[in-house]
Design an enzyme around this catalytic site. Structure first.
Site, PDB file in Angstrom:
ATOM      1  N   ASP A  76      -6.462  -4.410  -6.130  1.00 37.90           N
ATOM      2  CA  ASP A  76      -6.138  -3.071  -5.626  1.00 37.90           C
ATOM      3  C   ASP A  76      -4.692  -2.682  -5.942  1.00 37.90           C
ATOM      4  OD1 ASP A  76      -7.881  -4.766  -4.156  1.00 37.90           O
ATOM      5  OD2 ASP A  76      -8.034  -3.357  -2.511  1.00 37.90           O
ATOM      6  N   ASP A 117       0.791  -1.232   0.000  1.00 36.56           N
ATOM      7  CA  ASP A 117       0.000   0.000   0.000  1.00 36.56           C
ATOM      8  C   ASP A 117       0.827   1.288   0.000  1.00 36.56           C
ATOM      9  OD1 ASP A 117      -2.606  -1.109  -0.043  1.00 36.56           O
ATOM     10  OD2 ASP A 117      -2.359  -1.704   2.051  1.00 36.56           O
TER      11      ASP A 117
HETATM   12  N1  GLY Z   1      -7.355  -1.420  -0.762  1.00 40.69           N
HETATM   13  C1  GLY Z   1      -8.243  -1.812   0.252  1.00 40.69           C
HETATM   14  C2  GLY Z   1      -9.659  -1.537  -0.065  1.00 40.69           C
HETATM   15  O1  GLY Z   1      -9.999  -1.087  -1.136  1.00 40.69           O
HETATM   16  O2  GLY Z   1     -10.481  -1.782   0.814  1.00 40.69           O
END
Ligand code: GLY
Length: 394
Positions: free
Chosen positions: A175, A116
């Site tokens: 993601d 992330d």
């Molecule tokens: N990247 C985590 C979410 O979208 O919840």
């Protein structure tokens, strides 16, 4: 007679304009003013916490603003929103605040704990660099790319999203497409092609492995990191392994639009257009363009919508529309439709409510019963970005 004709035309014009519902363009400026009012409110409620470990507003939990630390995956969105407020309003107060919060993320550049860091640093430092050049901030982007690259598995050709767990050895989530922008950025700054190469390798394997024939995407893939074989296709936040989790579809769309912007490889544009088609033409997408939290969630009364997925989609579609010469699928209109809905009282918080967050009705993770039907800092961030992007397009 001439006067009578002019008078009648005026009446017809007034009648027409009264009967038509407003377009997004009609409300855009007013909405920008309201975003600023709401975020002054959010800032004033949270600014005293800036020197504590929990400093970034993420959502509302039990009626209170929930603050999170640098290491929360959403930590970059609040500074990012402050940068967009500065660019939308031209007000230097937002720049000052954005800088304060951006600098608090300094240590994240060295963090290799999960994927992330792309979200965290590109939304904060990346946006800072759009406002003013800074060698110090350039070096944060490059160091973060180094840290993110530590999670790249050469043989499998993917960046590992989360660490191994009981369920997965090498999980990669859709993601992760959102973290590639930082890698492209780092190559531009440093001239080192490795980050760019990792980004395109990851994107190519995502097209190959994450997508179904209808251009919906799985959420989590478990890879064999030595061979690149797929061990499992699952979900974490969606309705089921085979369902189309709404935010996942939005992350994928946004990610491939970025890949096309940065490489001009037509494969990415084609992928983005197909994903946009899946979303826009989905039979279960409500008329207002705001999806349910999962396109395959049971059709029950009270099934929550996900405003965050809608905001991410709108922002991606605005950029996508700039790459299509003949927008016969009318992605620009679709983005405007979503933004008009998000700007209306059903989704946009009334002044002084929602603890200062802009949008209501997002979903973090319904299967975990976490953050269901709440405001989320990333819904606000992509809404502000879409507001900003819409300016030059309409
Ligand atoms: N990247 C985590 C979410 O979208 O919840």
């Amino acid at each position: 007679m001439k006067n009578l004709c002019s008078y009648l035309s005026l009446i017809v014009l007034v009648a027409l304009s009264c009967s038509e519902s407003p377009s997004f363009l009609d409300v855009r400026e007013t909405v920008i003013g309201k975003t600023s009012e709401q975020y002054h409110d959010l800032y004033n409620q949270t600014r005293l916490e800036i020197d504590k470990a929990l400093r970034f507003p993420r959502t509302i939990d039990n009626g209170q603003i929930k603050l999170v630390s640098n290491y929360d995956w959403t930590s970059g969105f609040y500074p990012g929103s402050l940068w967009y407020l500065h660019r939308l309003t031209g007000d230097s107060i937002w720049k000052k605040r954005a800088l304060e919060y951006t600098k608090k993320l300094d240590t994240i550049q060295y963090w290799t704990g999960n994927h992330d860091v792309g979200f965290m640093i590109e939304c904060s430092y990346g946006n800072a660099l759009k406002v003013a050049k800074s060698k110090a901030f350039d070096s944060v982007i490059v160091q973060t790319a180094k840290s993110l690259s530590a999670r790249f598995h050469e043989k499998a050709g993917i960046i590992q999203s989360w660490n191994a767990s009981e369920k997965w050895d090498c999980p990669v989530i859709i993601d992760n497409m959102m973290n590639l922008e930082l890698l492209f950025h780092a190559t531009k700054i440093s001239g080192d092609p490795r980050y760019y190469d990792i980004a395109v390798t990851h994107a190519n394997n995502t097209i190959k492995n994450h997508y179904r024939p209808d251009f919906s995407s799985y959420h989590v893939l478990d890879y064999d990191k030595e061979t690149g074989a797929i061990k499992a296709r699952n979900t974490h936040q969606g309705f089921s392994d085979e369902s189309a989790w709404a935010r996942g579809q939005a992350w994928g769309l946004y990610g491939f639009v970025v890949c096309y912007r940065e490489t001009k490889d037509k494969r990415y544009l084609e992928q983005a257009v197909k994903i946009a088609g899946f979303i826009k033409n989905h039979p279960r997408l409500p008329k207002d363009g705001i999806p349910y939290w999962d396109y395959d969630a049971p059709n029950a009364k009270g099934t929550p919508r996900d405003a965050s997925a809608a905001a991410i989609t709108a922002s991606a579609l605005y950029e996508l529309s700039t790459f299509i010469t003949n927008d016969e699928d009318r992605y620009l209109d679709f983005a405007d439709r979503i933004m008009l809905s998000l700007s209306a009282p059903d989704y946009f918080a009334e002044k002084g409510t929602n603890k200062g967050f802009l949008l209501k009705h997002s979903v973090g993770s319904l299967p975990h019963n976490v953050e269901v039907d709440v405001p989320l800092n990333y819904a606000d961030y992509y809404f502000l970005e879409a507001l900003y992007r819409s300016e030059s397009l309409n």
